[in-house]
Motif scaffolding. Structure first.
Motif, PDB file in Angstrom:
ATOM      1  N   ILE A 191       0.963  -1.107   0.032  1.00 15.93           N
ATOM      2  CA  ILE A 191      -0.066  -0.029  -0.062  1.00 15.93           C
ATOM      3  C   ILE A 191       0.832   1.154  -0.112  1.00 15.93           C
ATOM      4  O   ILE A 191       1.504   1.512   0.853  1.00 15.93           O
ATOM      5  CB  ILE A 191      -1.131   0.018   1.077  1.00 15.93           C
ATOM      6  CG1 ILE A 191      -1.938  -1.322   1.277  1.00 15.93           C
ATOM      7  CG2 ILE A 191      -1.884   1.229   1.393  1.00 15.93           C
ATOM      8  CD1 ILE A 191      -2.685  -1.168   2.395  1.00 15.93           C
ATOM      9  N   ALA A 220     -11.396   2.343   0.191  1.00 17.07           N
ATOM     10  CA  ALA A 220     -10.993   1.325   0.496  1.00 17.07           C
ATOM     11  C   ALA A 220     -11.556   0.194   0.441  1.00 17.07           C
ATOM     12  O   ALA A 220     -11.227  -0.903  -0.029  1.00 17.07           O
ATOM     13  CB  ALA A 220     -10.194   1.403   2.034  1.00 17.07           C
ATOM     14  N   GLY A 240      -5.057   5.329   2.104  1.00 20.22           N
ATOM     15  CA  GLY A 240      -4.204   4.290   2.498  1.00 20.22           C
ATOM     16  C   GLY A 240      -4.499   3.741   3.948  1.00 20.22           C
ATOM     17  O   GLY A 240      -4.188   2.728   4.032  1.00 20.22           O
ATOM     18  N   ALA A 243       0.436   5.066   2.592  1.00 18.36           N
ATOM     19  CA  ALA A 243      -0.304   4.340   3.441  1.00 18.36           C
ATOM     20  C   ALA A 243      -0.907   5.046   4.811  1.00 18.36           C
ATOM     21  O   ALA A 243      -1.654   4.655   5.482  1.00 18.36           O
ATOM     22  CB  ALA A 243       0.616   3.076   3.903  1.00 18.36           C
ATOM     23  N   THR A 293      -2.127   4.472  -3.363  1.00 24.19           N
ATOM     24  CA  THR A 293      -2.779   5.755  -3.288  1.00 24.19           C
ATOM     25  C   THR A 293      -2.090   7.079  -3.124  1.00 24.19           C
ATOM     26  O   THR A 293      -2.591   8.291  -3.122  1.00 24.19           O
ATOM     27  CB  THR A 293      -3.875   5.578  -1.847  1.00 24.19           C
ATOM     28  OG1 THR A 293      -2.813   5.851  -0.883  1.00 24.19           O
ATOM     29  CG2 THR A 293      -4.291   4.333  -1.809  1.00 24.19           C
ATOM     30  N   VAL A 309      -2.124  -1.517  -3.682  1.00 23.28           N
ATOM     31  CA  VAL A 309      -3.222  -0.444  -3.625  1.00 23.28           C
ATOM     32  C   VAL A 309      -2.352   0.717  -3.476  1.00 23.28           C
ATOM     33  O   VAL A 309      -1.892   0.967  -2.662  1.00 23.28           O
ATOM     34  CB  VAL A 309      -4.054  -0.670  -2.464  1.00 23.28           C
ATOM     35  CG1 VAL A 309      -5.132   0.348  -2.293  1.00 23.28           C
ATOM     36  CG2 VAL A 309      -4.732  -2.106  -2.287  1.00 23.28           C
ATOM     37  N   ALA A 338      -7.199   1.345   3.913  1.00 23.81           N
ATOM     38  CA  ALA A 338      -7.036   0.201   3.117  1.00 23.81           C
ATOM     39  C   ALA A 338      -6.025  -0.824   3.984  1.00 23.81           C
ATOM     40  O   ALA A 338      -6.256  -2.014   3.822  1.00 23.81           O
ATOM     41  CB  ALA A 338      -6.276   0.553   1.834  1.00 23.81           C
TER      42      ALA A 338
END
Length: 263
Positions: A7, A232, A15, A10, A84, A82, A18
């Motif tokens: 991520i 998320a 983030g 984060a 972000t 992921v 997530a």
């Protein structure tokens, strides 16, 4: 060794939720953020709950970042990305926004592709603003950029930070479409999410700088801002078996504003 979810951004408004969601599923996490202090605090919080967490603090646009990320991942199986991390218009000038939001993303997607397990997924963050790019010349410039025909057209149109942001996010959507074939050959999916007005620290700063943005917020059909966890949760879904036939596309999570605008 449990599968890993990377991520980026984060410690930010999308983030962090997530990270919480994937930690709850039992994945190991490799968390990245430019803010080392906030990243360490999040990692400590998640480790206290029993999650295996590694961290990498740094600028995702640095040329050495992809290799640093691969080194931090080591031999761990990679399940999901992921991504972000990014810059909004009030945070930098247009060239820097393009570098972070698109070119760094392109390098990250290329570097991680060989490391994904079959069944994995990469989730990128685009923006509802990408759909507001109506000038055919600008659309063509983005298409040329994504097709590897040069960045001159995009650079020529990125005359201010807002336009740099819009162009960069339209290019992210193009990148997802372009890379779907390469990812698919490995049994991996790649998707992007286009957030609308989400109540994060970044969007609050943008609202202070833009009266037009405040007016558009008021037009959102659901009558409120979204929250980071609503992005998320979609990322979590996209990485799940329930989304196993979703790839190469962009998912709007905007409270209906683009539909209201007829886009």
């Amino acid at each position: 060794m449990s599968a890993t979810v990377i991520i980026t951004g984060a410690a930010g408004g999308m983030g962090r939720p997530a990270a919480t969601r994937f930690a709850a599923q039992g994945y190991s996490l490799l968390l990245c953020d430019v803010n080392a202090e906030r990243l360490a605090a999040l990692a400590s919080e998640l480790r206290a709950g029993g999650t295996e967490v590694s961290t990498l603090a740094g600028d995702i646009s640095a040329p050495e970042f992809p290799q640093q990320l691969l080194d931090a991942l080591g031999d761990a199986p990679l399940f999901a990305l992921v991504h972000t991390a990014g810059l909004s218009p009030s945070m930098a000038e247009a060239p820097r926004i393009l570098e972070v939001n698109y070119f760094a993303t392109e390098r990250l997607v290329a570097a991680l592709l060989p490391r994904f397990e079959a069944g994995g997924c990469a989730v990128l963050i685009s923006s509802m603003s990408a759909y507001l790019l109506g000038d055919p010349a600008m659309v063509s410039a983005v298409q040329d950029l994504v097709a590897g025909k040069g960045r001159e057209g995009v650079d020529g149109h990125a005359t201010n930070p807002g336009m740099g942001y819009t162009l960069s996010k339209r290019a992210v959507i193009g990148l997802v479409g372009r890379e779907a074939a390469a990812y698919g050959e490995r049994g991996v999916r790649i998707v992007s999410i286009a957030p609308g007005f989400i109540d994060t620290e970044m969007s609050r700063a943008e609202a202070k700088a833009s009266e037009q943005m405040v007016r558009m917020m008021g037009m959102t059909p659901l009558g409120r801002l979204g929250v980071g966890d609503e992005i998320a949760s979609v990322a979590e879904f996209l990485c799940s078996p329930a989304a196993s036939y979703v790839s190469g596309c962009d998912i709007k999570v905007d409270g209906g504003i683009m539909g209201r605008l007829g886009i």
